[in-house]
Motif scaffolding. Structure first.
Motif, PDB file in Angstrom:
ATOM      1  N   PRO A   1      23.415  30.197  42.417  1.00  0.00           N
ATOM      2  CA  PRO A   1      23.868  30.105  41.200  1.00  0.00           C
ATOM      3  C   PRO A   1      23.902  31.482  40.561  1.00  0.00           C
ATOM      4  O   PRO A   1      24.926  31.773  39.555  1.00  0.00           O
ATOM      5  N   VAL A   2      22.674  32.193  40.536  1.00  0.00           N
ATOM      6  CA  VAL A   2      22.699  33.513  39.909  1.00  0.00           C
ATOM      7  C   VAL A   2      23.753  34.760  40.418  1.00  0.00           C
ATOM      8  O   VAL A   2      24.273  35.126  39.645  1.00  0.00           O
ATOM      9  N   ILE A   3      23.933  34.774  41.772  1.00  0.00           N
ATOM     10  CA  ILE A   3      24.677  35.650  42.381  1.00  0.00           C
ATOM     11  C   ILE A   3      26.009  35.179  42.042  1.00  0.00           C
ATOM     12  O   ILE A   3      27.178  36.070  41.850  1.00  0.00           O
ATOM     13  N   ALA A   4      26.188  33.879  42.296  1.00  0.00           N
ATOM     14  CA  ALA A   4      27.829  33.256  41.988  1.00  0.00           C
ATOM     15  C   ALA A   4      28.135  33.683  40.559  1.00  0.00           C
ATOM     16  O   ALA A   4      29.169  34.075  40.241  1.00  0.00           O
ATOM     17  N   ALA A   5      27.114  33.380  39.665  1.00  0.00           N
ATOM     18  CA  ALA A   5      27.470  33.764  38.170  1.00  0.00           C
ATOM     19  C   ALA A   5      27.972  35.127  38.123  1.00  0.00           C
ATOM     20  O   ALA A   5      28.873  35.687  37.444  1.00  0.00           O
ATOM     21  N   GLY A   6      27.331  36.286  38.761  1.00  0.00           N
ATOM     22  CA  GLY A   6      27.560  37.663  38.901  1.00  0.00           C
ATOM     23  C   GLY A   6      29.006  37.925  39.201  1.00  0.00           C
ATOM     24  O   GLY A   6      29.556  38.858  38.612  1.00  0.00           O
ATOM     25  N   CYS A   7      29.158  37.161  40.413  1.00  0.00           N
ATOM     26  CA  CYS A   7      30.605  37.555  40.915  1.00  0.00           C
ATOM     27  C   CYS A   7      31.701  36.800  40.100  1.00  0.00           C
ATOM     28  O   CYS A   7      32.651  37.614  39.854  1.00  0.00           O
ATOM     29  N   ALA A   8      31.505  35.688  39.659  1.00  0.00           N
ATOM     30  CA  ALA A   8      32.437  35.218  38.475  1.00  0.00           C
ATOM     31  C   ALA A   8      32.682  35.981  37.483  1.00  0.00           C
ATOM     32  O   ALA A   8      33.591  36.399  36.801  1.00  0.00           O
ATOM     33  N   GLY A   9      31.516  36.889  36.936  1.00  0.00           N
ATOM     34  CA  GLY A   9      31.600  37.526  35.742  1.00  0.00           C
ATOM     35  C   GLY A   9      32.388  38.863  36.118  1.00  0.00           C
ATOM     36  O   GLY A   9      32.986  39.272  35.179  1.00  0.00           O
ATOM     37  N   PHE A  10      32.077  39.313  37.180  1.00  0.00           N
ATOM     38  CA  PHE A  10      32.720  40.664  37.554  1.00  0.00           C
ATOM     39  C   PHE A  10      34.455  40.287  37.657  1.00  0.00           C
ATOM     40  O   PHE A  10      35.212  41.318  37.411  1.00  0.00           O
ATOM     41  N   LEU A  11      34.480  39.247  38.216  1.00  0.00           N
ATOM     42  CA  LEU A  11      36.117  39.000  38.547  1.00  0.00           C
ATOM     43  C   LEU A  11      36.764  38.488  37.192  1.00  0.00           C
ATOM     44  O   LEU A  11      37.895  39.127  37.009  1.00  0.00           O
ATOM     45  N   LEU A  12      36.166  37.888  36.162  1.00  0.00           N
ATOM     46  CA  LEU A  12      36.605  37.642  34.879  1.00  0.00           C
ATOM     47  C   LEU A  12      36.822  38.786  33.991  1.00  0.00           C
ATOM     48  O   LEU A  12      37.526  39.025  32.789  1.00  0.00           O
TER      49      LEU A  12
ATOM     50  N   TYR B   1      39.732  46.758  38.961  1.00  0.00           N
ATOM     51  CA  TYR B   1      40.148  46.071  40.153  1.00  0.00           C
ATOM     52  C   TYR B   1      39.371  46.035  41.453  1.00  0.00           C
ATOM     53  O   TYR B   1      39.236  45.030  42.268  1.00  0.00           O
ATOM     54  N   TYR B   2      38.905  47.207  41.426  1.00  0.00           N
ATOM     55  CA  TYR B   2      37.810  47.635  42.759  1.00  0.00           C
ATOM     56  C   TYR B   2      36.744  46.449  42.675  1.00  0.00           C
ATOM     57  O   TYR B   2      36.127  45.964  43.559  1.00  0.00           O
ATOM     58  N   MET B   3      36.157  46.556  41.354  1.00  0.00           N
ATOM     59  CA  MET B   3      34.971  45.490  41.108  1.00  0.00           C
ATOM     60  C   MET B   3      35.329  44.059  41.389  1.00  0.00           C
ATOM     61  O   MET B   3      34.463  43.271  42.000  1.00  0.00           O
ATOM     62  N   MET B   4      36.698  43.722  40.741  1.00  0.00           N
ATOM     63  CA  MET B   4      37.104  42.260  41.013  1.00  0.00           C
ATOM     64  C   MET B   4      37.389  42.150  42.427  1.00  0.00           C
ATOM     65  O   MET B   4      36.877  40.913  42.857  1.00  0.00           O
ATOM     66  N   ALA B   5      37.869  43.017  43.145  1.00  0.00           N
ATOM     67  CA  ALA B   5      37.843  42.810  44.760  1.00  0.00           C
ATOM     68  C   ALA B   5      36.580  42.488  45.371  1.00  0.00           C
ATOM     69  O   ALA B   5      36.474  41.703  46.271  1.00  0.00           O
ATOM     70  N   ALA B   6      35.698  43.442  45.040  1.00  0.00           N
ATOM     71  CA  ALA B   6      34.154  43.411  45.488  1.00  0.00           C
ATOM     72  C   ALA B   6      33.760  42.013  45.219  1.00  0.00           C
ATOM     73  O   ALA B   6      33.017  41.247  45.953  1.00  0.00           O
ATOM     74  N   ALA B   7      33.887  41.408  43.888  1.00  0.00           N
ATOM     75  CA  ALA B   7      33.669  40.073  43.291  1.00  0.00           C
ATOM     76  C   ALA B   7      33.982  38.975  44.318  1.00  0.00           C
ATOM     77  O   ALA B   7      33.470  37.999  44.552  1.00  0.00           O
ATOM     78  N   VAL B   8      35.147  39.177  44.778  1.00  0.00           N
ATOM     79  CA  VAL B   8      35.677  38.068  45.574  1.00  0.00           C
ATOM     80  C   VAL B   8      34.954  37.912  46.991  1.00  0.00           C
ATOM     81  O   VAL B   8      34.646  36.934  47.350  1.00  0.00           O
ATOM     82  N   VAL B   9      34.751  39.201  47.385  1.00  0.00           N
ATOM     83  CA  VAL B   9      34.075  39.387  48.875  1.00  0.00           C
ATOM     84  C   VAL B   9      32.592  38.839  48.638  1.00  0.00           C
ATOM     85  O   VAL B   9      32.187  37.854  49.541  1.00  0.00           O
ATOM     86  N   GLY B  10      31.803  39.182  47.723  1.00  0.00           N
ATOM     87  CA  GLY B  10      30.626  38.526  47.241  1.00  0.00           C
ATOM     88  C   GLY B  10      30.722  37.096  47.334  1.00  0.00           C
ATOM     89  O   GLY B  10      29.734  36.331  47.415  1.00  0.00           O
ATOM     90  N   GLY B  11      31.839  36.458  46.530  1.00  0.00           N
ATOM     91  CA  GLY B  11      31.693  34.970  46.148  1.00  0.00           C
ATOM     92  C   GLY B  11      32.154  34.276  47.463  1.00  0.00           C
ATOM     93  O   GLY B  11      31.099  33.290  47.602  1.00  0.00           O
ATOM     94  N   VAL B  12      32.858  34.745  48.393  1.00  0.00           N
ATOM     95  CA  VAL B  12      32.843  34.136  49.888  1.00  0.00           C
ATOM     96  C   VAL B  12      31.438  34.267  50.251  1.00  0.00           C
ATOM     97  O   VAL B  12      30.903  33.259  50.909  1.00  0.00           O
ATOM     98  N   ALA B  13      30.735  35.437  50.456  1.00  0.00           N
ATOM     99  CA  ALA B  13      29.366  35.313  50.951  1.00  0.00           C
ATOM    100  C   ALA B  13      28.530  34.289  50.314  1.00  0.00           C
ATOM    101  O   ALA B  13      27.899  33.599  51.087  1.00  0.00           O
ATOM    102  N   VAL B  14      28.652  34.277  49.061  1.00  0.00           N
ATOM    103  CA  VAL B  14      27.532  33.147  48.310  1.00  0.00           C
ATOM    104  C   VAL B  14      28.279  31.918  48.892  1.00  0.00           C
ATOM    105  O   VAL B  14      27.045  30.916  49.017  1.00  0.00           O
TER     106      VAL B  14
END
Length: 444
Positions: free
Chosen positions: A314-325, A411-424
């Motif tokens: 949940p904590v890592i997912a929150a970080g990914c969602a935060g960077f995406l949004l 945009y680069y951080m958002m792309a990274a957040a998508v990859v991280g979200g998939v891993a989570v």
């Protein structure tokens, strides 16, 4: 004794020894990032010392070229030190990497200038950087494995979070020392002898770190692995550390990608972005970044404890969602230019980054079983850092140059957040559970 074993083979840890293990591991990370902060903040001066005069841009590029070379050998260091740590023990290898890191950094402070020995100066600088990069390849994976294997299951997130606390402390210490020296010393003094001081400090730091690490015994998990093999340790081939762990390695690469792209974007690239792209005052930009890191240090242990209560996912997912949004709104704030707006935008990104710095030191070692944990984590971590993390400033600068779009960092951080979200999504929750291949661990 490190631990005793209860009837159900539950490892009971000694809180005092666990505390010492965390300190010893975190100090190595602090030293690595002390060097990182020093080298980044004193790069212009190093360019004048080690490279031919005449073209300041060429000097700076050459200095950062030597800096980047260390990233190229990190995977090699991981492939050597990681498997070695699974064979002979975590403590021995971490002591060795500490010696090499301290020696490489200390050596830079002793190298004569280009004016004294000519082309030998940049060659010696490159050699010292390669030693640093090679040793760093075994540092993070070993330190996070060391803490994770010492920590009780229910406190692994909190104790692991101190590893990144050391990272932030080291970076602030290095950058702060250079900032102070720049303010107190004349340009001539800084060029002639002042620049050597931060690097020479690595000598005493390394001795202290080595002392702390040599006083420690092996982790309970590794000691249990040794006991299983009465006739001695059986070597796990490097190939098996990759092919036998391919799913966990892919998850590791994805998690490290979002962790390090956002980390290097915020702590390494944004000061240059503020100065070169937004024409922001350099001193204010550096102070803002140091302030953000200080804020992250305060929040870090609390966020680590949170991962023990609610879980790593949940904590890592929150970080990914935060960077995406929030990457775009945060960068728009930063681009607004006022000190308050820059501080708010950078602060928001820093707090999102804490979701990763607090959770990853406990989440990453839990991806792999004990017998290959150090080796597989070293390989996955360093490959991802070298390809994606360390190249972030270069890639983003190139994207801005090619497109003219100043929002590329977001945009680069958002792309990274998508990859991280998939891993989570695909990773298993590890909070409160024993490490794979290890017995349950509780605090005595």
């Amino acid at each position: 004794m490190i631990h005793r074993t209860a009837p159900k083979k539950t490892t009971v840890t000694d809180p005092a020894l666990v505390k010492r293990a965390v300190k010893a591991a975190a100090l190595g990370n602090a030293m690595e990032w002390f060097d990182f902060g020093v080298y980044s903040y004193i790069a212009v001066t190093l360019g004048k010392v080690f490279f031919p005069s005449g073209n300041p841009t060429a000097q700076l590029l050459s200095t950062f070229g030597a800096f980047a070379a260390a990233f190229l050998v990190r995977p090699l260091g991981g492939m050597v030190f990681g498997p070695l740590g699974d064979r002979v023990g975590r403590q021995k290898v971490l002591a060795l990497t500490m010696i090499m890191m301290a020696a490489g950094t200390f050596a830079i402070g002793l190298i004569p200038s280009y004016a004294s020995i000519g082309v030998g100066a940049p060659l010696l600088l490159l050699a010292a950087r390669l030693v640093q990069g090679f040793s760093t390849g075994g540092e993070y994976a070993g330190a996070s494995t060391f803490i994770a294997e010492y920590a009780p299951d229910k406190r692994r997130g909190f104790l692991g979070s101190w590893l990144e606390f050391g990272t932030l402390a080291g970076y602030i210490g290095g950058a702060g020392l250079v900032t102070l020296m720049t303010a107190l010393l004349s340009t001539e003094d800084l060029l002639s002898w002042g620049w050597r001081i931060p690097f020479l400090i690595a000598g005493p730091m390394g001795i202290v770190g080595l002392y702390l690490r040599m006083r420690l015994e092996e982790t309970p998990a590794f000691a249990a692995e040794v006991e299983k093999a009465e006739a001695g340790r059986r070597k796990v081939p490097l190939r098996r550390m990759i092919t036998g762990q391919w799913r966990a390695l892919l998850l590791c690469v994805g998690l490290v990608l979002v962790f390090n792209v956002t980390d290097y974007m915020l702590l390494s690239y944004m000061p240059s972005y503020l100065t070169s792209e937004l024409k922001y005052d350099e001193t204010h930009g550096l102070l803002v970044v140091l302030g953000v890191m200080a804020l992250m240090m305060v929040v870090q242990p609390f966020a680590g404890a949170l991962t023990d209560r609610v879980g790593r996912r949940p904590v890592i997912a929150a970080g990914c969602a935060g960077f995406l949004l929030l990457s775009v709104p945060a960068l728009l704030l930063i681009r607004q230019g006022s000190l308050l707006a820059v501080a708010l935008g950078m602060g928001a990104l820093g707090l999102l980054l804490v979701c990763f710095t607090a959770a990853m030191p406990a989440a990453l070692p839990a991806l792999f079983p004990t017998n290959v944990r150090y080796g597989s984590l070293s390989i996955g971590f360093n490959v991802s850092v070298s390809i994606f993390g360390g190249t972030t400033p270069l890639v983003v600068t190139a994207l801005i140059g090619a497109t003219g779009n100043m929002m590329m960092p977001a945009y680069y951080m958002m792309a990274a957040a998508v990859v991280g979200g998939v891993a989570v999504w695909f990773m298993a929750e590890s909070a409160g559970r024993p490490l794979p291949g290890s017995a349950p661990s509780v605090e005595g």
